[in-house]
Structures are given as C-alpha cells and as structure tokens.
Design an enzyme around this catalytic site. Structure first.
Site, short mmCIF file in Angstrom:
data_model
loop_
_atom_site.label_atom_id
_atom_site.label_comp_id
_atom_site.label_asym_id
_atom_site.label_seq_id
_atom_site.Cartn_x
_atom_site.Cartn_y
_atom_site.Cartn_z
N GLY A 34 0.83 -1.19 0.00
CA GLY A 34 0.00 0.00 0.00
C GLY A 34 0.87 1.24 0.00
N GLN A 91 2.94 9.92 1.37
CA GLN A 91 4.28 9.32 1.48
C GLN A 91 5.22 9.74 0.36
OE1 GLN A 91 2.42 5.22 2.15
NE2 GLN A 91 4.38 5.03 3.15
N CYS A 141 5.84 -0.41 6.84
CA CYS A 141 5.50 0.79 6.08
C CYS A 141 6.71 1.20 5.26
CB CYS A 141 5.12 1.91 7.06
SG CYS A 141 4.71 3.46 6.26
N LEU A 142 6.49 1.58 4.01
CA LEU A 142 7.61 1.99 3.16
C LEU A 142 8.30 3.25 3.69
CD1 LEU A 142 6.20 1.26 -0.42
CD2 LEU A 142 7.81 -0.11 0.93
N HIS A 151 -4.40 1.59 7.61
CA HIS A 151 -3.03 2.10 7.67
C HIS A 151 -2.85 3.26 6.67
CE1 HIS A 151 1.52 1.28 7.83
NE2 HIS A 151 1.39 2.10 6.82
N GLU A 152 -3.31 3.05 5.44
CA GLU A 152 -3.13 4.07 4.40
C GLU A 152 -4.01 5.29 4.66
OE1 GLU A 152 -0.58 3.68 2.70
OE2 GLU A 152 -0.33 1.54 3.06
N HIS A 166 -2.32 7.62 6.92
CA HIS A 166 -1.32 8.48 6.26
C HIS A 166 -1.95 9.77 5.74
CE1 HIS A 166 2.41 6.23 6.26
NE2 HIS A 166 1.87 5.16 5.73
NI NI Z 1 2.63 3.21 5.55
#
Ligand code: NI
Length: 166
Positions: A46, A51, A91-92, A133-134, A137
């Site tokens: 995701g 991000q 998470c990236l 989660h997204e 963000h």
């Molecule tokens: Ni993330």
C-alpha cells in the site's frame, strides 16, 4: 512511468493532512501509475500520496501475491467499522520495522475510483488493515505513533542512523 521518492519517518511532511481530489484528469492518472510502480518496486502492499509528498487523498493498494490486483482509493471515507484484529505492520516510510498494531477487523468505506466514480468497499483481514493504515497516512499519521513512546524513540533513532549510513 517514474519512481517517486518516498518520505521516511520522522520526516515532518508525513504529518501533513491531505486535501480531497477534485480533478479526475490525466495528471491524476499518471500520478496513480507512478505511485503503483513505486509501491511494486519497493515490495509494498500500500502507498498513500502523502508518502510521496503529494498531499491529496489518494491511496494505492495491492495485497495479492501476483501483484496484479491494484486497488485505487480516492477520497476514501470510513463508513462503518467493527471488531478488532492485530497485525504486524510495516510501512515503506519506516523501512525494516514491523510492529504489532491493533485495528478494526471489518471496515466499510466509500471512495471514488480514478475516473471519479463513487464506489463502496467492505474489507476484513489484511485488506482492512491496509486500508486503515493508508487512510491514517492521509491525515498525517504513521503507524509507529500507535506504539509506546519508548518504541517510537527507538525507531526514530535507528532510522535516522540507517538513513545517515545510506
Ligand atoms: Ni505506511
């Protein structure tokens, strides 16, 4: 297509609140393509526009093994939620950390697709975790902020070190 630069925690730009998307045009389409390519390149499941330092309510998700089931969520709104589950999230923007986070088990959202069409989605399990989660963000929240202060400090230190050493 192009790879986008992913902001790394604790970059303060990860705390910006995203604005709704109002124009469903070619620029949006190519941003979505680039976000998906970036997510796949770094083996994420995701990615939120926040991000990549674009503060618009756009999310791409693909939880499939084959990486062939892209879901694009624009302007998502949480409609209903129930139950609880725990999952080891990564998470990236927080490279090499996986921590257990408690989330809702079942969520229903309304969103728009890349053409501006309104749609609904109900999800449980990993997809539900990923959506929550997204969506966090998009309001400037990173999953590590759900952990204890002590863990947050440790993660900040380690990532800062990691980034310095390249
Ligand atoms: Ni993330």
């Amino acid at each position: 297509m192009a790879l986008l630069n992913i902001l790394k925690y604790p970059d303060p730009r990860l705390h910006k609140v995203a604005d709704p998307v109002t124009h469903f045009n070619g620029e949006l389409a190519s941003l979505i393509t680039n976000m998906a390519e970036t997510m796949y390149e770094f083996n994420g499941i995701g990615l939120a526009a926040t991000q990549v330092d674009i503060h618009k309510r756009i999310i791409v998700i693909d939880i499939s093994e084959e990486k062939n089931s892209l879901i694009t969520l624009i302007n998502p709104i949480l409609k209903t939620y129930s139950g609880h589950q725990e999952y080891d999230e990564g998470c990236l923007s927080v490279p090499s950390f996986f921590e257990t986070v408690k989330r809702y088990e079942l969520v229903s959202i309304d969103y728009q697709d890349e053409h501006g069409q309104t749609r609904s989605l109900t999800a449980d399990g990993l997809l539900s975790v990923c959506i929550q989660h997204e969506m966090d963000h998009l309001v400037g929240k990173v999953f590590v902020e759900k952990l204890s202060q002590l863990k947050q400090q440790r993660i900040k230190k380690k990532i800062t070190k990691l980034l310095r050493s390249g």
